[in-house]
Scaffold this active site. Structure first.
Site, PDB file in Angstrom:
ATOM      1  NE  ARG A 281       8.113 -25.003  54.923  1.00  0.00           N
ATOM      2  CZ  ARG A 281       7.086 -23.719  57.039  1.00  0.00           C
ATOM      3  NH1 ARG A 281       6.192 -24.056  56.951  1.00  0.00           N
ATOM      4  NH2 ARG A 281       7.814 -22.802  55.934  1.00  0.00           N
TER       5      ARG A 281
ATOM      6  CB  SER B  22      11.030 -20.372  57.167  1.00  0.00           C
ATOM      7  OG  SER B  22      10.324 -21.686  57.812  1.00  0.00           O
TER       8      SER B  22
ATOM      9  CE1 TYR C 135       7.596 -23.161  47.635  1.00  0.00           C
ATOM     10  CE2 TYR C 135       6.949 -24.686  49.358  1.00  0.00           C
ATOM     11  CZ  TYR C 135       8.345 -22.913  48.811  1.00  0.00           C
ATOM     12  OH  TYR C 135       9.349 -22.838  49.678  1.00  0.00           O
TER      13      TYR C 135
ATOM     14  CG  ASP D 166      15.971 -25.328  55.475  1.00  0.00           C
ATOM     15  OD1 ASP D 166      15.597 -25.039  56.060  1.00  0.00           O
ATOM     16  OD2 ASP D 166      15.150 -26.595  55.230  1.00  0.00           O
TER      17      ASP D 166
ATOM     18  CB  CYS E 214      15.481 -15.520  59.390  1.00  0.00           C
ATOM     19  SG  CYS E 214      13.295 -15.331  60.108  1.00  0.00           S
TER      20      CYS E 214
END
Ligand code: OXD
Ligand code: MN
Length: 580
Positions: free
Chosen positions: A70, A249, A198, A276, A251
């Site tokens: 990102r 993100s 992406y 998520d 983790c």
């Protein structure tokens, strides 16, 4: 005319006029369509086949090497008033933003097919679900959206009934980072993204819709769109508690969402709802219920093995799209942390040479349907979602944060969430390993001013007296030698058990200024090689460090100026005073 809904048809026509594709294709979401797209991408080299005997229906996509994560610095929230976007976002005036990005979209699909993807975030018949349509020129996006969302004809029907949808326009453009932009227009419920293929930049249902735009919708409609996994923990007695956990993100949300209970906790079972994103709504009884708007996982591959996440390891053995992993000489996908095989080609398709760095990109990913997961919960499809017993925040902190603590109230819990900080990872382009504030793990994803967002969170206390308890965990504490104090992975269930015991009022705790901490003896460490001193360190706080932390939290909160709710500042002041 492919739809009865004129607002949708005219938008599609308008986009086609601007981008000038050779063909327009409405996606139906069938398996046959998926297969056909796979074949054509294999033929043109967008995908490479992997060893079909070992990894049936698994394929590899190599992205442009400049396009692997990102790009928060190129991501904008475009609101008429800059303060509505807040210091937590990059801002651009909506008119200026449209003009700038439309110039890049002009003619960008010449020679390409434009795909129209109707999708539904959440179970198709859920009152909590919301729909969108993504237009893209990337077949890779189409196949990923097929795995990640409920897309195609059913979604289109729902959109035609709802008569409202989030508009997402995406093109890979020329992949030049200079011409890459990800823009959000909350007031128009629309997204425009160009120049990247992406995941988080291109699969618009995920971060762009289900978090940035949805957080704005949620505020207007009285719910919460959060960067949280949802998991059910079934005890040996058969009671299931559902918890929602927000970690920044990379983790370990995916690992926690599908963890395997350790042998010394026999009889426990784990049910994955999501890894998520959670959409949280109050039901008529005042209980907070969660749905996962997604129906697949876009997870980080490196580190996945039988020991760290056996469920994920098994689930990506078939019907998986890999992005930017390495390949063995037998055509199997390979990544750092995989215990068998050796890389022959790296993520860029070069002969593997350790001098070029890692074989798999650190942010290489798998895309897989949630139903592939051995611990998949059928309730992931339940229209009413599941009741949430606890909300858990966490970050990657070498020091300071104890293994677990419990907030004293909802408002205190909002402060705990607002204070989340973590060392950065490879999920975003930029430096790795520096501590940054990531409130509610939403720093890259909240579509409006954090000050207003905290006020929205706080407002739930007045609407319900059955809200979940709020906790904070840290699996990543290290000693002076840089070794982790806590084993993590499946063993984290030991901590979650304490959390459930607290929710059920079954265990006492130590009250400290930062919240309730466990008595070390109340965390079951049977069969763990962990000393009493380590457990003591993991379940206590250093007051001087915490004073400094709460001062820094206060400064951070102040940067939200007028928009900062007084109640939050008061929580911070009280804790600081108690620490003094
Ligand atoms: C993700 C992220 O891909 O948070 O989920 O970056
Ligand atoms: Mn995420």
């Amino acid at each position: 005319m492919m739809t009865q809904l004129s607002a949708l048809q005219s938008w599609v026509d308008q986009v086609a006029k601007l981008t000038q594709p050779d063909a327009v294709r409405w996606c139906t979401g069938t398996d046959a369509e998926y297969q056909e797209l796979i074949e054509s991408m294999l033929a043109d080299g967008t995908l490479t086949t992997l060893n079909q005997a070992q990894y049936p229906n698994c394929y590899l996509h190599r992205s442009d090497p400049s396009d692997v994560a990102r790009v928060e610095h190129l991501t904008f929230i475009c609101t008429a008033d800059e303060t509505d976007a807040g210091p937590n976002n990059n801002w651009m005036d909506p008119d200026a933003a449209h003009a700038k990005i439309d110039a890049l979209f002009d003619g960008c699909m010449q020679g390409r097919t434009m795909y129209v993807i109707p999708y539904c975030m959440g179970p198709i018949d859920s009152p909590y679900a919301r729909c969108g349509v993504e237009i893209t020129d990337s077949p890779y996006v189409v196949i990923n959206m097929k795995l990640m969302t409920r897309m195609g004809e059913k979604a289109l029907q729902r959109i035609e009934n709802d008569k409202t949808f989030v508009k997402g326009l995406h093109s890979t453009g020329d992949l030049d980072p200079e011409r890459r932009l990800i823009m959000h227009f909350p007031a128009e419920l629309s997204i425009k993204s160009i120049g990247s293929g992406y995941g988080g930049n291109a699969l618009l249902g995920k971060k762009c819709h289900a978090l940035r735009i949805a957080s704005h919708q949620a505020r207007q409609e009285g719910w919460l769109a959060e960067h949280m996994l949802i998991v059910g923990l079934e005890s040996p007695e058969g009671a299931i508690h559902y918890i929602a956990c927000a970690f920044p993100s990379a983790c370990g949300k995916t690992n926690l969402a599908m963890l395997i209970p350790p042998k010394s906790l026999p009889g426990w079972k784990i049910w994955t709802l999501g890894d998520d994103i959670a959409w949280l709504h109050l039901d008529d009884d005042g209980r907070l219920r969660a749905i996962n708007p997604e129906s697949g996982y876009f997870g980080v591959v490196p580190g996945t093995n039988e020991a760290t996440n056996k469920n994920a390891y098994d689930m990506i053995r078939h019907d998986t799209i890999f992005t930017n992993v390495a390949v063995t000489k037998d055509g199997e996908p390979w990544w750092e942390g995989k215990k068998n095989g050796e890389p022959a080609t790296d993520w860029q398709g070069r002969d593997f040479d350790a001098a070029n760095g890692k074989a798999a990109h650190p942010n290489s990913r798998f895309t897989v349907a949630a139903t592939n997961n051995p611990s998949y919960s059928a309730l992931a499809d339940a229209p009413q979602g599941v009741p949430i017993a606890a909300i858990v925040f966490g970050g990657r902190r070498k020091e300071l944060a104890p293994l677990v603590y419990e907030a004293k109230s909802w408002a205190h819990g909002v402060l705990v969430g607002a204070s989340v900080a973590s060392e950065t990872t490879a999920a975003n382009a930029g430096e790795v390993g520096v501590v940054r504030r990531d409130p509610m793990a939403m720093k890259p994803f909240c579509g409006y001013n954090f000050g207003d967002y905290w006020a929205h969170w706080l407002s739930f206390a007045a609407r319900s007296d059955k809200l979940p308890k709020i906790f904070h965990v840290n699996w990543f504490r290290q000693n002076a030698a840089g070794e982790f104090l806590w084993p993590g992975f499946g063993e984290n269930l030991r901590v979650l058990r304490w959390i459930i015991d607290r929710c059920e009022n079954r265990v006492a705790a130590n009250e400290t200024p930062i919240g309730f901490l466990p008595n070390p003896a109340d965390i079951d460490t049977t069969d763990l090689d962990i000393s009493a001193a380590t457990m003591q360190a993991l379940t206590s706080i250093d007051r001087a460090q915490w004073r400094a932390e709460m001062e820094s939290v206060g400064e951070y909160l102040e940067s939200y100026g007028d928009r900062l709710p007084d109640a939050l500042r008061e929580q911070q002041r009280n804790i600081l005073a108690a620490l003094r």
